[in-house]
Design a protein around this motif. Structure first.
Motif, short mmCIF file in Angstrom:
data_model
loop_
_atom_site.label_atom_id
_atom_site.label_comp_id
_atom_site.label_asym_id
_atom_site.label_seq_id
_atom_site.Cartn_x
_atom_site.Cartn_y
_atom_site.Cartn_z
N HIS A 198 5.62 13.10 -43.22
CA HIS A 198 5.25 14.41 -43.76
C HIS A 198 5.28 14.38 -45.29
O HIS A 198 4.38 14.90 -45.95
CB HIS A 198 6.21 15.46 -43.20
CG HIS A 198 5.96 16.85 -43.72
ND1 HIS A 198 4.79 17.53 -43.46
CD2 HIS A 198 6.72 17.68 -44.48
CE1 HIS A 198 4.85 18.73 -44.03
NE2 HIS A 198 6.01 18.84 -44.66
N HIS A 266 8.84 17.55 -51.88
CA HIS A 266 8.88 19.00 -51.66
C HIS A 266 9.94 19.43 -50.65
O HIS A 266 10.58 20.46 -50.81
CB HIS A 266 7.50 19.54 -51.27
CG HIS A 266 7.11 19.27 -49.85
ND1 HIS A 266 6.68 18.04 -49.41
CD2 HIS A 266 7.10 20.07 -48.75
CE1 HIS A 266 6.43 18.09 -48.13
NE2 HIS A 266 6.67 19.31 -47.69
N ASP A 267 10.15 18.64 -49.59
CA ASP A 267 11.10 19.05 -48.54
C ASP A 267 12.45 18.36 -48.67
O ASP A 267 13.20 18.29 -47.69
CB ASP A 267 10.51 18.71 -47.16
CG ASP A 267 9.77 19.89 -46.56
OD1 ASP A 267 9.97 21.03 -47.03
OD2 ASP A 267 8.99 19.67 -45.62
N ASP A 353 1.12 21.36 -46.77
CA ASP A 353 2.29 21.42 -45.90
C ASP A 353 1.91 22.04 -44.54
O ASP A 353 2.25 21.50 -43.48
CB ASP A 353 3.37 22.26 -46.58
CG ASP A 353 4.63 22.35 -45.75
OD1 ASP A 353 5.41 21.40 -45.78
OD2 ASP A 353 4.82 23.38 -45.07
FE FE2 Z 1 7.04 20.49 -45.71
#
Ligand code: FE2
Ligand code: FE2
Length: 485
Positions: A198, A266-267, A353
């Motif tokens: 991801h 980002h995560d 996302d």
């Molecule tokens: Fe994400």
């Protein structure tokens, strides 16, 4: 020293395994940047794009780090006459009809041993792009694994410099090639390494969309703002304080690296959410939802501070990648007073996302067919906000209406796998009655204008999830869908 070199000569160098850096920004007649000065080109696509824009030759400035290198990394010296007219015979580079590193494959593969027509040449190109994408993907995966492992071991610290280097390399690959993210892995049938993939996918998709937005829309948006022509367009400069003082308006290669880095990380805050919540198969409770939502603003900020990351772009993406894309958007977080202060790149991160989360398999849901996801995202967000419309157009242009990896129906009832959105180029895998083909099919360009209408995509029918058709996928296609890592 600056000399003009014909595009055909540059293409021969690249075909022979070399690479080209111009040292000079190359623009088309409309002022759109086609190739940045410091990008090392080792695929044909950017040169083909320059050629399609009617440019026959480009300057190569060796005083500005421009270089023509052969496959061993040695300088190729062309004098002005050679460059303009093509190379003399004794120094001519080998001309091939296909990219280098073509792998011979067996009958079970979708790739031909030898390309004999236009479609087979494209298949060979796809295979080469996949090979390159796999290498970049493997490096990026090692990197994000190290980051997450380090955070878990140390409680928050990781090697930021290593990440910067890896992502810069990935971003360059993504910008120079035409949508090479299409060849990165997707979690369609498994979810073992979701967070790693991801991170890479959001970085890849986000970077491609951002690059497309810059090329096509940044000038339009700037003109609106400068001219004060449109009060209804939200002001991307309004977020300057949040962005750390730099306005975002057009293509700046040094910013792209920072933004891609933000996409990649980002995560990162999810590493501080308990595993049993992240991997829960059933629906989350209210308390668990609240905990997951902390991954962006609260936990993300904690890790940024722990690692003394001063990069305002990364900070903005980590903290606000679930913020609202338009006024009144439900389920967006954290709450922000004015959504127009969210920079364009952070909004692009949110779209990337959503796209990757929906098209991936998770422990609590199946992957959704990418072609359906693009339509869904467009319908959800179009007409909500004018700037968002430009971003959405860049998104659809990058991903394609028929993204690679989608399952589509053809007008004759056959099911087909989309290899490339351009066309689209598809590989039929069933007969008209939905039974798996017993022979190796030829890919077709599934477009009314190009092909017999029987082979055009039938938009009236669709498959919701690739899982539904898993049993009728032939072995060679299943092999194609699983990327070795
Ligand atoms: Fe994400
Ligand atoms: Fe997130």
């Amino acid at each position: 020293m600056e000399s003009n070199v014909s595009i055909d000569v540059l293409m021969e160098i690249v075909k022979a395994g070399g690479n080209v850096t111009t040292g000079v920004d190359v623009y088309n007649a409309g002022g759109v940047l086609l190739l940045a000065r410091d990008i090392s080109v080792d695929t044909l696509k950017p040169l083909e794009i320059i050629k399609r824009n009617g440019i026959g030759s480009v300057p190569v400035d060796t005083d500005q780090n421009g270089a023509l290198l052969d496959s061993d990394g040695n300088d190729i010296n062309l004098d002005a006459a050679d460059a303009a007219d093509g190379m003399p015979e004794d120094r001519a580079l080998p001309v091939t009809a296909m990219p280098v590193n073509v792998r011979a494959v067996g009958m079970g593969s979708i790739f031909p041993d030898i390309a004999t027509n236009e479609i087979e040449v494209r298949l060979v190109e796809i295979e080469e792009k996949r090979r390159q994408a796999m290498q970049k993907h493997a490096a990026a995966k090692r990197c994000i694994k190290n980051v997450l492992r380090d955070i878990q071991r140390t409680g928050g610290q990781f090697d930021y410099t290593e990440v910067e280097k890896t992502v810069s390399d990935l971003a360059e690959f993504l910008i120079v090639g035409e949508n090479p993210f299409s060849y990165l892995t997707q979690e369609i049938f498994s979810y073992d390494e979701y967070l790693y993939n991801h991170s890479i996918n959001v970085c890849a998709i986000g970077t491609a969309v951002l690059h497309r937005f810059n090329q096509q829309f940044s000038k339009i948006v700037n003109d609106h703002i400068k001219g004060g022509m449109a009060a209804d367009i939200c002001n991307p400069f309004a977020g300057e304080a949040m962005q750390g003082g730099h306005g975002f308006n057009c293509y700046y290669p040094h910013e792209i690296d920072d933004i891609s880095l933000g996409f990649f990380l980002h995560d990162i805050g999810k590493t501080l959410v308990a595993d049993h919540i992240i991997n829960k198969k059933g629906p989350l409770t209210g308390i668990e939802f609240t905990e997951v939502r902390k991954h962006s603003y609260e936990y993300g900020m904690t890790l940024i501070e722990d690692n003394q990351i001063r990069n305002a772009t990364v900070k903005n993406i980590v903290c606000f990648h679930h913020a609202p894309l338009h006024v009144g958007e439900e389920n967006a977080y954290p709450k922000v007073g004015d959504y127009t202060t969210i920079p364009i790149y952070t909004r692009i991160c949110k779209l990337a996302d959503i796209y990757d989360a929906m098209t991936s398999r998770r422990c609590y849901k199946e992957a959704i067919n990418p072609v359906n996801v693009v339509t869904r995202i467009f319908r959800t967000y179009a007409k909500k906000d004018r700037l968002l419309q430009y971003i959405l157009h860049a998104f659809v242009k990058s991903i394609g209406i028929y993204p690679p990896g989608s399952i589509v129906f053809l007008q004759n009832g056959q099911m087909a796998y989309v290899l490339e959105s351009d066309g689209p180029l598809v590989l039929p895998f069933t007969d008209e009655k939905g039974r798996t083909l017993k022979y190796k099919p030829d890919p077709v360009i599934a477009d009314f204008a190009y092909n017999n209408h029987l082979y055009a995509v039938d938009n009236r029918k669709s498959v919701t999830s690739p899982k539904e058709v898993y049993n009728v996928l032939p072995g060679y296609l299943r092999d194609f869908l699983v990327m070795p890592t």
